[in-house]
Motif scaffolding. Structure first.
Motif, mmCIF file in Angstrom:
data_model
loop_
_atom_site.group_PDB
_atom_site.id
_atom_site.type_symbol
_atom_site.label_atom_id
_atom_site.label_comp_id
_atom_site.label_asym_id
_atom_site.label_seq_id
_atom_site.Cartn_x
_atom_site.Cartn_y
_atom_site.Cartn_z
ATOM 1 N N LEU A 12 0.869 -1.170 0.000
ATOM 2 C CA LEU A 12 0.000 0.000 0.000
ATOM 3 C C LEU A 12 0.908 1.222 0.000
ATOM 4 N N TRP A 13 0.349 2.372 -0.343
ATOM 5 C CA TRP A 13 1.067 3.626 -0.232
ATOM 6 C C TRP A 13 0.231 4.551 0.637
ATOM 7 N N VAL A 14 0.879 5.184 1.602
ATOM 8 C CA VAL A 14 0.229 6.102 2.533
ATOM 9 C C VAL A 14 0.760 7.495 2.231
ATOM 10 N N GLY A 15 -0.139 8.484 2.131
ATOM 11 C CA GLY A 15 0.373 9.798 1.787
ATOM 12 C C GLY A 15 -0.555 10.956 2.016
ATOM 13 N N ILE A 16 -0.047 12.106 1.599
ATOM 14 C CA ILE A 16 -0.779 13.373 1.640
ATOM 15 C C ILE A 16 -0.694 13.996 0.253
ATOM 16 N N LYS A 17 -1.591 14.952 -0.019
ATOM 17 C CA LYS A 17 -1.520 15.649 -1.304
ATOM 18 C C LYS A 17 -0.207 16.408 -1.387
ATOM 19 N N ALA A 18 0.426 16.303 -2.537
ATOM 20 C CA ALA A 18 1.657 17.050 -2.803
ATOM 21 C C ALA A 18 1.284 18.334 -3.537
ATOM 22 N N TRP A 19 2.146 19.319 -3.480
ATOM 23 C CA TRP A 19 1.939 20.555 -4.207
ATOM 24 C C TRP A 19 3.097 20.726 -5.173
#
Length: 163
Positions: A66-73
């Motif tokens: 799985l990949w866990v993340g936040i929105k990148a800018w």
């Protein structure tokens, strides 16, 4: 509980790769959070989400990663041990998980039933991801140990195969 068809615009996620388990997701979240610089930390607001990407192409053999993340800018640089994954604009089948573990299981069953009864197909091709979008406020679900959490509220976006 019902499934809707939605279009999501293209976006990018800053992610860490983890094993497919609730504990690994939480550990990955902690690792990601520790790697964020102060500017990135300030961007996590009440409107922020934590994402879990499920690689659709792994379903046949069993999901391992799985990949866990936040929105990148756009100007964000991926810290060491992280990556940026671009999610293209596309259509999804969306369902909300809202309740205990039984309600969570029912949501996934309803999503699968929707695809079976629909003329649309789930996209299980390479580089196609399901997205689980978890609100981080008022309570960050990734801060609650997997064996303790008993209430879930997040949206599942399952990719629809293009015509």
């Amino acid at each position: 509980m019902f499934v809707t068809r939605v279009e999501r615009a293209q976006f990018s996620l800053l992610v860490v790769k983890v094993a497919c388990s609730g504990e690994a997701v939480r550990q990955g979240w902690k690792e990601l959070y520790q790697r964020l610089d102060p500017d990135s930390m300030q961007r996590l607001t009440a409107a922020s989400y934590g994402y879990v990407l499920v690689p659709e192409w792994q379903w046949d053999s069993g999901v391992r990663d799985l990949w866990v993340g936040i929105k990148a800018w756009p100007e964000m640089t991926a810290p060491e041990g992280t990556a940026v994954i671009d999610i293209p604009e596309r259509q999804y089948a969306k369902i909300r998980v809202h309740g205990d573990r039984r309600k969570m299981e029912e949501a996934y069953e309803e999503l699968n039933r929707w695809f079976m009864q629909s003329e649309l197909e789930r996209d299980t091709s390479i580089s196609s991801y399901s997205i689980e979008a978890n609100a981080l406020f008022p309570v960050n679900p990734f801060d609650i140990p997997a064996h303790v959490i008993s209430y879930f509220q997040y949206d599942i976006y399952a990719p629809i195969k293009p015509n």
